[in-house]
Design an enzyme around this catalytic site. Sequence first.
Site, mmCIF file in Angstrom:
data_model
loop_
_atom_site.group_PDB
_atom_site.id
_atom_site.type_symbol
_atom_site.label_atom_id
_atom_site.label_comp_id
_atom_site.label_asym_id
_atom_site.label_seq_id
_atom_site.Cartn_x
_atom_site.Cartn_y
_atom_site.Cartn_z
ATOM 1 N N GLU A 1 -3.915 3.389 -17.562
ATOM 2 C CA GLU A 1 -4.152 3.226 -16.120
ATOM 3 C C GLU A 1 -5.301 4.116 -15.630
ATOM 4 O OE1 GLU A 1 -1.093 3.010 -17.445
ATOM 5 O OE2 GLU A 1 -0.898 0.917 -16.863
ATOM 6 N N ASP B 1 0.634 -5.272 -16.693
ATOM 7 C CA ASP B 1 1.080 -4.042 -17.364
ATOM 8 C C ASP B 1 2.211 -4.340 -18.341
ATOM 9 O OD1 ASP B 1 1.292 -1.389 -18.111
ATOM 10 O OD2 ASP B 1 2.428 -0.778 -16.340
ATOM 11 N N CYS C 1 -1.514 9.506 -3.773
ATOM 12 C CA CYS C 1 -0.413 10.469 -3.898
ATOM 13 C C CYS C 1 0.879 9.814 -4.378
ATOM 14 C CB CYS C 1 -0.131 11.152 -2.560
ATOM 15 S SG CYS C 1 -1.608 11.608 -1.626
ATOM 16 N N CYS D 1 2.780 10.035 -7.876
ATOM 17 C CA CYS D 1 3.541 11.239 -8.265
ATOM 18 C C CYS D 1 4.583 11.605 -7.206
ATOM 19 C CB CYS D 1 2.618 12.433 -8.487
ATOM 20 S SG CYS D 1 1.609 12.305 -9.963
ATOM 21 N N HIS D 2 4.143 11.639 -5.933
ATOM 22 C CA HIS D 2 5.041 12.095 -4.870
ATOM 23 C C HIS D 2 5.849 10.952 -4.264
ATOM 24 C CE1 HIS D 2 3.701 16.295 -4.677
ATOM 25 N NE2 HIS D 2 2.491 15.846 -4.925
ATOM 26 N N MET E 1 -1.272 20.055 -9.614
ATOM 27 C CA MET E 1 -1.675 19.247 -8.451
ATOM 28 C C MET E 1 -3.174 18.971 -8.561
ATOM 29 S SD MET E 1 -1.174 17.912 -5.346
ATOM 30 C CE MET E 1 -2.422 17.362 -4.177
HETATM 31 CA CA CA Z 1 0.879 0.887 -18.453
#
Ligand code: CA
Length: 736
Positions: free
Chosen positions: A224, A346, A650, A653-654, A691
């Site tokens: 990705e 994917d 963001c 992850c968040h 981060m």
């Molecule tokens: Ca993938």
Amino acid sequence: MMIEGKRAVARVRLRPPPHEHCATHGRKGLLTATLLALLLSAPASAARLPADVDGARILAADSEPGNWLSHGRTYDEQRFSPLDQINHHNVDKLGLAWTYKLDIDRGVEATPIVVDGVMYTTGAASIVYALDAKDGSLLWKYDPQVPGEALSQGCCDIVNRGVAVWKGKVFVGTFDGRLVALDAASGKEVWSVDTVLDKTKSYTITGAPRIIKGKVLIGNGGAEFGVRGYLTAYDVDTGAQAWRFFTVPGDPALPAENRAMEIAQKTWHGNNWVKWGGGGTVWDSMAYDPELDQLYVGVGNGSPWNHAFRSEGKGDNLFLSSIVALDPDTGDYLWHYQTTPADKWDFTATQHIVLADLEIDGTPRKVLMQAPKNGFFYVLDRRDGKLLSAKNFVPVNWASHIDLETGRPVLTKDADYLDGSPKVVMPSFLGAHNWHPMSFHPGTGLVYIPAQETAAGLEAQKAPLFIPHKSVVNLGLEVPDLPEDPQIEASIRAAWKGRLLAWDPVKQSAAWTQEYVSAGNGGTLATAGNLVFQGTADGRAVAYSADKGEKLWEMAVNSGAMAGPVTYTVDGEQYVAFMVGWGGAFTHIAGPLSLSAQVQPEARVTVFKLGAKSTLPPPKAAPRKVPQPPELTASAAQIAQARTMYNGLCGSCHGLNAVSGGVVPDLRYLGKSKHAQFKGALAGSRANRGMPNFSSILSEAQMESIQQYVIKRTLDLRTQLEATRDQTPQRHGDNK
Ligand code: CA
């Protein structure tokens, strides 16, 4: 053409008596006379040095079922143990023998290796632990010190799926792309090589190395993020590179590197993928047939996902989403089978590969089995990759079936988001089955798949938006939208189902199923005790009868248990080990849809034996007050724009809509003092904590508007909780 139902060729009784433990259950075909001669020359098991494992010993793994010598226990990666001291009659007497708390409470995906009473395993951030397998005491620990900035450059949590061992060394791939050999006695580094070809790209390693004939094999992740995938073999003693197999072609302006790349190049168009990386990472599955001397490798999805941007919407794009057979000595291409030609969803084929001998239509076959993300269960003839059968094991809408003549999926229009309109795709990009390993029981003839039903909306970008940043994923798609409305969120969460599926690979149908409240459940282990073990997303270790699927035992383990369990013996006593720790792709990518409200991250090795009475400490408490955030000043229109930016940069992850999966801090819980540091964090002040630094792609005004969106979401949460007259927040984050 349907394949008629026939059971596995090499049947064993479900519970062989103890003196039969050495039998080579179900792998007659793999033990030829030559191999047996090799085995007989293996040294006796007494007084071994630590991790004294070689190929002969792995080939003879069934003669010492008390050890778990390689990732899938055996080279065929069946994850079947001949041990039966713990069995369907007594499994309800299992109790906690010991537990070991890992350093970092994030996703745990490792399969432990157990050799002669020592367990070698890994936790988050590629930390390696050597533990006494009898009582869990720490023998040594190795922290590869992955730099903080590298920790943000992966898609799916800072996980690791375990080590390999060979002749006194322990091998680990680190999150920042190193392959490290450790002294098995001390945990000290013996050698280390950087496997990353291009340091400007976000290559990671999360997979477990495999070792075949003195070569350590390791791939990488990062599709990705725009990498070009490959698998590399290194000499076990020195770390010298033996060979490298690329999974996708390089720059078409240059000559093809080898025959495989000549084959592949013809299936790609234009040259856009050179900029976007191409993908095709080998981030998990490998298996080996010593008789055919073939290595099987599962290859990941394309970069970008959008086939129109990647390859002008033309061509199959080899070897994306393929199972590839290689010569383990040279890395030369032997054959391939592509599960999803021209993938745009994917749909990786990196899921667990299992080899077995099955009787199909009256003919004994050497098969390779895989249940990749795309939702079909494939049975191939592993001599040449010919498709024998394929059937969907969950509802799918992207293809109606697999044509057995051509071996290709027959596509529908229902998931084709490149035809001009967004589509809801089943399965989602998290897959009908992900990395959580499946197991095969030669006695029941069944494959135990940690399956799931998920769906996701996908929409093509109108024009390619390529952001060249190491921490930014470039998919060529709009971020799948998830409405903020908590009720809609809850209804989607309820539609994402987890299921343990006992699949008959000959009949291509389910023998039995067990339903779960959530997707993302753990890998499976089958044993000769007529048992299947599995951890669950809602924090339990469970055992079922392998033949009928009756639930016979369960115990709470404090956190989601995702990894594949293993079993072993020490001093004649059988143990079952679960690596526990919620996190991973599900919590990162689809945070609001994961079980983060109920399940806290807590990383542990958790080991059971008959009659044991140890207890776990109480699970971590979740509820916390939602703080009063700074003032909301942005307009509704600005918030809408900021939401798109937040979800794109963001959200992976968040959590989408600022609802974290619980592993990475939930930003809605930031108080005023943390908000004072918000823009600084976006500009790199917390780079050493993982981060990313976004200062090169976000203006100060954009950072401020992302902060405003987070403030708005905190206020939403407060309103929501007040409405239910409950100050107990629904989710947990770390805002200390
Ligand atoms: Ca993938």
